[in-house]
Design a protein around this motif. Sequence first.
Motif, PDB file in Angstrom:
ATOM      1  N   MET A   1       3.408  -4.180   8.514  1.00 50.49           N
ATOM      2  CA  MET A   1       3.435  -3.508   7.212  1.00 50.49           C
ATOM      3  C   MET A   1       2.158  -3.774   6.431  1.00 50.49           C
ATOM      4  N   ALA A   2       1.560  -4.951   6.595  1.00 44.39           N
ATOM      5  CA  ALA A   2       0.278  -5.231   5.938  1.00 44.39           C
ATOM      6  C   ALA A   2      -0.794  -4.290   6.465  1.00 44.39           C
ATOM      7  N   ASN A   3      -0.786  -4.039   7.747  1.00 43.08           N
ATOM      8  CA  ASN A   3      -1.727  -3.089   8.339  1.00 43.08           C
ATOM      9  C   ASN A   3      -1.514  -1.696   7.766  1.00 43.08           C
ATOM     10  N   TYR A   4      -0.264  -1.290   7.637  1.00 43.42           N
ATOM     11  CA  TYR A   4       0.058   0.024   7.077  1.00 43.42           C
ATOM     12  C   TYR A   4      -0.312   0.086   5.596  1.00 43.42           C
ATOM     13  N   ALA A   5      -0.118  -1.003   4.873  1.00 46.18           N
ATOM     14  CA  ALA A   5      -0.441  -1.020   3.446  1.00 46.18           C
ATOM     15  C   ALA A   5      -1.946  -0.977   3.202  1.00 46.18           C
ATOM     16  N   LEU A   6      -2.745  -1.393   4.163  1.00 45.28           N
ATOM     17  CA  LEU A   6      -4.199  -1.309   3.997  1.00 45.28           C
ATOM     18  C   LEU A   6      -4.714   0.119   4.127  1.00 45.28           C
TER      19      LEU A   6
ATOM     20  N   LEU B   1     -10.022   4.704  -1.765  1.00 51.00           N
ATOM     21  CA  LEU B   1      -9.519   4.481  -3.123  1.00 51.00           C
ATOM     22  C   LEU B   1      -8.289   3.584  -3.110  1.00 51.00           C
ATOM     23  N   TRP B   2      -7.398   3.837  -2.176  1.00 50.67           N
ATOM     24  CA  TRP B   2      -6.184   3.045  -2.041  1.00 50.67           C
ATOM     25  C   TRP B   2      -6.527   1.578  -1.789  1.00 50.67           C
ATOM     26  N   LEU B   3      -7.459   1.342  -0.868  1.00 48.34           N
ATOM     27  CA  LEU B   3      -7.833  -0.021  -0.515  1.00 48.34           C
ATOM     28  C   LEU B   3      -8.371  -0.776  -1.720  1.00 48.34           C
ATOM     29  N   VAL B   4      -9.197  -0.116  -2.509  1.00 49.95           N
ATOM     30  CA  VAL B   4      -9.810  -0.763  -3.666  1.00 49.95           C
ATOM     31  C   VAL B   4      -8.800  -0.985  -4.796  1.00 49.95           C
ATOM     32  N   LEU B   5      -7.959   0.009  -5.066  1.00 47.53           N
ATOM     33  CA  LEU B   5      -7.088  -0.072  -6.236  1.00 47.53           C
ATOM     34  C   LEU B   5      -5.795  -0.842  -6.009  1.00 47.53           C
ATOM     35  N   SER B   6      -5.192  -0.730  -4.835  1.00 47.16           N
ATOM     36  CA  SER B   6      -3.934  -1.448  -4.658  1.00 47.16           C
ATOM     37  C   SER B   6      -3.660  -1.896  -3.235  1.00 47.16           C
ATOM     38  N   GLY B   7      -4.259  -1.291  -2.266  1.00 49.72           N
ATOM     39  CA  GLY B   7      -3.932  -1.585  -0.881  1.00 49.72           C
ATOM     40  C   GLY B   7      -4.219  -3.008  -0.465  1.00 49.72           C
ATOM     41  N   PHE B   8      -5.350  -3.535  -0.923  1.00 47.86           N
ATOM     42  CA  PHE B   8      -5.711  -4.897  -0.544  1.00 47.86           C
ATOM     43  C   PHE B   8      -4.674  -5.894  -1.043  1.00 47.86           C
ATOM     44  N   TRP B   9      -4.266  -5.734  -2.298  1.00 42.34           N
ATOM     45  CA  TRP B   9      -3.313  -6.693  -2.883  1.00 42.34           C
ATOM     46  C   TRP B   9      -1.928  -6.561  -2.271  1.00 42.34           C
ATOM     47  N   MET B  10      -1.519  -5.356  -1.943  1.00 41.85           N
ATOM     48  CA  MET B  10      -0.232  -5.171  -1.280  1.00 41.85           C
ATOM     49  C   MET B  10      -0.277  -5.768   0.134  1.00 41.85           C
ATOM     50  N   ALA B  11      -1.380  -5.588   0.827  1.00 44.77           N
ATOM     51  CA  ALA B  11      -1.517  -6.157   2.168  1.00 44.77           C
ATOM     52  C   ALA B  11      -1.512  -7.684   2.112  1.00 44.77           C
ATOM     53  N   VAL B  12      -2.128  -8.247   1.076  1.00 42.15           N
ATOM     54  CA  VAL B  12      -2.099  -9.705   0.911  1.00 42.15           C
ATOM     55  C   VAL B  12      -0.659 -10.184   0.711  1.00 42.15           C
ATOM     56  N   GLY B  13       0.123  -9.446  -0.069  1.00 45.26           N
ATOM     57  CA  GLY B  13       1.531  -9.806  -0.265  1.00 45.26           C
ATOM     58  C   GLY B  13       2.301  -9.790   1.043  1.00 45.26           C
ATOM     59  N   TYR B  14       2.092  -8.758   1.852  1.00 46.17           N
ATOM     60  CA  TYR B  14       2.750  -8.694   3.152  1.00 46.17           C
ATOM     61  C   TYR B  14       2.263  -9.808   4.076  1.00 46.17           C
ATOM     62  N   ALA B  15       0.973 -10.105   4.039  1.00 49.44           N
ATOM     63  CA  ALA B  15       0.437 -11.159   4.899  1.00 49.44           C
ATOM     64  C   ALA B  15       0.986 -12.530   4.506  1.00 49.44           C
ATOM     65  N   VAL B  16       1.108 -12.790   3.212  1.00 46.49           N
ATOM     66  CA  VAL B  16       1.692 -14.062   2.757  1.00 46.49           C
ATOM     67  C   VAL B  16       3.133 -14.177   3.233  1.00 46.49           C
ATOM     68  N   ALA B  17       3.898 -13.093   3.098  1.00 48.89           N
ATOM     69  CA  ALA B  17       5.272 -13.104   3.593  1.00 48.89           C
ATOM     70  C   ALA B  17       5.294 -13.320   5.106  1.00 48.89           C
ATOM     71  N   GLY B  18       4.345 -12.728   5.832  1.00 48.02           N
ATOM     72  CA  GLY B  18       4.268 -12.908   7.277  1.00 48.02           C
ATOM     73  C   GLY B  18       3.936 -14.328   7.681  1.00 48.02           C
ATOM     74  N   VAL B  19       3.017 -14.954   6.966  1.00 44.07           N
ATOM     75  CA  VAL B  19       2.659 -16.341   7.260  1.00 44.07           C
ATOM     76  C   VAL B  19       3.850 -17.260   7.002  1.00 44.07           C
ATOM     77  N   ILE B  20       4.535 -17.055   5.894  1.00 40.27           N
ATOM     78  CA  ILE B  20       5.711 -17.876   5.593  1.00 40.27           C
ATOM     79  C   ILE B  20       6.776 -17.698   6.670  1.00 40.27           C
ATOM     80  N   CYS B  21       6.979 -16.468   7.097  1.00 38.90           N
ATOM     81  CA  CYS B  21       7.978 -16.207   8.139  1.00 38.90           C
ATOM     82  C   CYS B  21       7.559 -16.800   9.476  1.00 38.90           C
ATOM     83  N   CYS B  22       6.280 -16.838   9.778  1.00 44.67           N
ATOM     84  CA  CYS B  22       5.834 -17.403  11.048  1.00 44.67           C
ATOM     85  C   CYS B  22       5.842 -18.926  11.039  1.00 44.67           C
ATOM     86  N   ILE B  23       5.731 -19.532   9.881  1.00 44.12           N
ATOM     87  CA  ILE B  23       5.822 -20.988   9.789  1.00 44.12           C
ATOM     88  C   ILE B  23       7.228 -21.446  10.165  1.00 44.12           C
TER      89      ILE B  23
END
Length: 123
Positions: free
Chosen positions: A44-49, A8-30
């Motif tokens: 944190m993206a892994n934990y948010a999923l 339920l978490w993954l469908v309702l909010s987890g995916f979008w929160m993980a995407v936010g963390y992943a975007v922040a991670g990509v920006i930080c790795c650039i």
Amino acid sequence: MNAILNVLWLVLSGFWMAVGYAVAGVICCILIITIPFGIASFRMANYALWPFGRTLVDRRDAGAASLLGNLVWLVFAGWWLALGHLVTGALLCITIIGIPLGVANFKLVPVSLVPLGREIVPA
């Protein structure tokens, strides 16, 4: 029960929160100097999923570098992610079924503000 809540978490909010963390991670790795922040963001993206059945603990070996890194993270990325968790948690708490998911969102606010010096472990 954890598996049902995680799906339920993954469908309702987890995916979008993980995407936010992943975007922040990509920006930080650039930006080469902020790679440690990117690695923390991907954790944190892994934990948010999949947050149910896992918890966060403070690392004993975290020192002054983690404190300084958390201050930089808070200014540049942490408050955006924490705001996303607060808004999503409030929206999920409107329905009875969403209350456990909203509480899980509120549980992720502290780690989104200060992620360095913490470790994800099974509950």
